[in-house]
Write an enzyme that holds these catalytic residues in place. Structure first.
Site, PDB file in Angstrom:
ATOM      1  N   GLU A   1      -3.695 -15.896  -3.068  1.00  0.00           N
ATOM      2  CA  GLU A   1      -2.784 -14.542  -4.022  1.00  0.00           C
ATOM      3  C   GLU A   1      -2.680 -15.196  -5.328  1.00  0.00           C
ATOM      4  O   GLU A   1      -1.844 -16.041  -5.262  1.00  0.00           O
ATOM      5  CB  GLU A   1      -1.980 -13.751  -3.284  1.00  0.00           C
TER       6      GLU A   1
ATOM      7  N   TYR B   1      -7.117 -12.419  -1.682  1.00  0.00           N
ATOM      8  CA  TYR B   1      -6.093 -11.455  -2.330  1.00  0.00           C
ATOM      9  C   TYR B   1      -5.357 -10.821  -1.285  1.00  0.00           C
ATOM     10  O   TYR B   1      -5.252  -9.810  -0.925  1.00  0.00           O
ATOM     11  CB  TYR B   1      -7.293 -10.023  -2.815  1.00  0.00           C
TER      12      TYR B   1
ATOM     13  N   CYS C   1     -11.591  -0.805  -2.766  1.00  0.00           N
ATOM     14  CA  CYS C   1     -11.024   0.430  -3.196  1.00  0.00           C
ATOM     15  C   CYS C   1     -11.922   1.053  -4.414  1.00  0.00           C
ATOM     16  O   CYS C   1     -11.665   2.014  -4.879  1.00  0.00           O
ATOM     17  CB  CYS C   1      -9.790   0.331  -3.755  1.00  0.00           C
TER      18      CYS C   1
ATOM     19  N   ASP D   1      -9.801  -7.961  -0.004  1.00  0.00           N
ATOM     20  CA  ASP D   1      -9.314  -6.972  -0.350  1.00  0.00           C
ATOM     21  C   ASP D   1      -9.162  -6.945  -1.752  1.00  0.00           C
ATOM     22  O   ASP D   1      -7.989  -7.005  -2.415  1.00  0.00           O
ATOM     23  CB  ASP D   1      -8.096  -6.446   0.531  1.00  0.00           C
TER      24      ASP D   1
ATOM     25  N   GLN E   1       0.861  -1.202  -0.045  1.00  0.00           N
ATOM     26  CA  GLN E   1      -0.098  -0.038  -0.213  1.00  0.00           C
ATOM     27  C   GLN E   1       0.787   1.435  -0.001  1.00  0.00           C
ATOM     28  O   GLN E   1       1.951   1.361   0.585  1.00  0.00           O
ATOM     29  CB  GLN E   1      -0.718  -0.085   1.180  1.00  0.00           C
TER      30      GLN E   1
END
Length: 455
Positions: A336, A315, A411, A384, A286
């Site tokens: 992932e 994720y 997001c 996420d 991030q």
């Protein structure tokens, strides 16, 4: 019957601005025909020139502001708007936070979901927060330049202070640019697919201050690489890793598959919520460390974990949320799709002496279905996802696993609201307010945390 459009290209009109779109454009209407205008705010009256006309809407640009909004602030630099670095720089920061809260409310109401949205958690200093920069290198008027592309184009606007980046990163970009100029390294020519250096990437640990420089090149060979590395190391003492990434393709993709360590380590280290993370050139990490700590701390708190709980983190990236939750839960499983990220996640678990985490490489939707068939029964599932949100098949697998709660870090409010609707149709509900967190001040993007529980 052909619809008559009430505006003409290149004509000026005086209009009242009634709203802001999710892209931060002001909305005006002439005879119910919407016009989207950059650098215009609700409550303002502006004279605007129409620059593009479509069948159902048009775009305009401000010629003159006749009546100003109380939320308007002076532009720091118009280049930040031209390039899309800071599309909301003309909006007061507290109004930016309200805009983001409103954005989420709008998307939920479009889905006819009655959900409360808390005020957005902001930053004390909403500038200079990014810990990573990816800066194009191009030739302009015979000189190697760094900067950012003008919106919707590949025309480079030279910039030295990027406003939303860690100032030490901006300094490093200028230093590397000057060294490349000194050794006459050819910048990339997109049209001809020639030249050497395409991009300079810089990462800097927020707490560790360790810096990584990545030179993304079209060619395997970097002329004068020994001298360039020596000069960078001398000029920038924080640099602990210099990497060359080779991307020979004529593509918009930033990085190629091959990384060569030119000096120092292949990773830099930083901490997040007291956990150590190794970050490689290709890692997803991030970009706003201050707000990420708030986001992940809240996600872990809202997961309401006990020492007996099993968690799945879909994720999972390099394990940032997984490891935060592993400090509380009994067992955490992460999935992932990026193999390098999974390797990083495993290393990061070791780095923090956490043995109750298990990482798998694969598509989240496929792995979730597999875990569900294997009879894995998580108490909490954390998701996420990227901007496109969740696949319907993943939501089905989650529901079949029947966790007590789902913690959704998003997001993109539009795909969040769409996915929450699917969850509510299958027996889950949102019974606490959605919490927006401003990860990207001066831009239109917003992160948020939503908790879904079984009805």
């Amino acid at each position: 019957m052909k619809k008559i459009v009430p505006v003409q290209k290149n004509q000026d009109y005086d209009v009242d601005i009634s709203d802001l779109t999710y892209q931060g454009l002001g909305v005006a209407k002439i005879d119910d025909f919407p016009i989207f205008i950059e650098n215009a705010l609700p409550t303002e009256n502006v004279t605007m020139k129409v620059i593009k006309v479509k069948k159902n809407f048009a775009f305009g640009r401000v010629v003159k502001i006749n009546k100003k909004s109380k939320d308007r602030v002076e532009l720091v630099d118009k280049a930040y708007t031209q390039t899309g670095i800071a599309p909301l720089q003309h909006l007061k920061y507290d109004a930016q936070l309200k805009f983001k809260q409103h954005q989420i409310e709008v998307d939920f109401s479009k889905m006819k979901l009655d959900v409360q949205v808390n005020p957005t958690i902001g930053m004390d200093d909403p500038t200079h927060y990014r810990n990573k920069a990816q800066i194009p290198v191009r030739m302009i008027n015979g000189k190697l330049q760094t900067g950012f592309y003008r919106k919707h184009s590949h025309d480079l606007v030279p910039i030295e202070d990027f406003y939303i980046q860690d100032p030490k990163i901006d300094e490093a970009v200028v230093v590397v640019r000057d060294i490349l100029r000194k050794f006459r390294v050819q910048p990339y020519d997109e049209e001809a697919n020639k030249g050497v250096v395409r991009n300079i990437m810089v990462r800097r640990g927020h707490y560790s201050h360790e810096m990584m420089i990545v030179l993304i090149t079209r060619t395997e060979k970097l002329p004068s690489s020994g001298e360039i590395v020596a000069e960078i190391t001398k000029a920038l003492p924080e640099v602990k890793s210099i990497v060359q990434n080779v991307n020979p393709q004529k593509t918009n993709a930033l990085m190629g598959k091959k990384n060569k360590v030119l000096a120092g380590k292949s990773t830099i280290e930083d901490t997040l919520l007291g956990l150590k993370f190794d970050i490689s050139a290709s890692s997803f990490y991030q970009v706003n460390p201050v707000q990420t700590e708030k986001l992940y701390e809240m996600a872990t708190k809202k997961a309401d974990l006990s020492a007996d709980d099993t968690v799945i983190d879909a994720y999972c990236g390099i394990g940032t949320i997984s490891l935060s939750m592993a400090r509380v839960a009994k067992q955490v499983y992460g999935v992932e799709i990026v193999p390098e990220a999974v390797e990083d996640a495993k290393k990061n678990a070791k780095l923090n002496d956490l043995t109750n985490v298990h990482f798998v490489c694969g598509k989240a939707e496929d792995q979730m279905a597999k875990w569900q068939e294997d009879g894995l029964k998580p108490d909490v599932i954390s998701v996420d996802p990227p901007r496109k949100g969740l696949e319907a098949s993943l939501i089905d697998s989650v529901v079949k696993m029947n966790p007590k709660r789902v913690v959704y870090v998003s997001c993109n409010p539009a795909t969040l609201a769409r996915d929450v609707k699917l969850f509510t149709e299958q027996g889950y509900e949102v019974n606490q307010p959605v919490q927006p967190v401003d990860q990207f001040p001066q831009t239109v993007h917003v992160e948020s945390i939503t908790v879904l529980e079984r009805k």
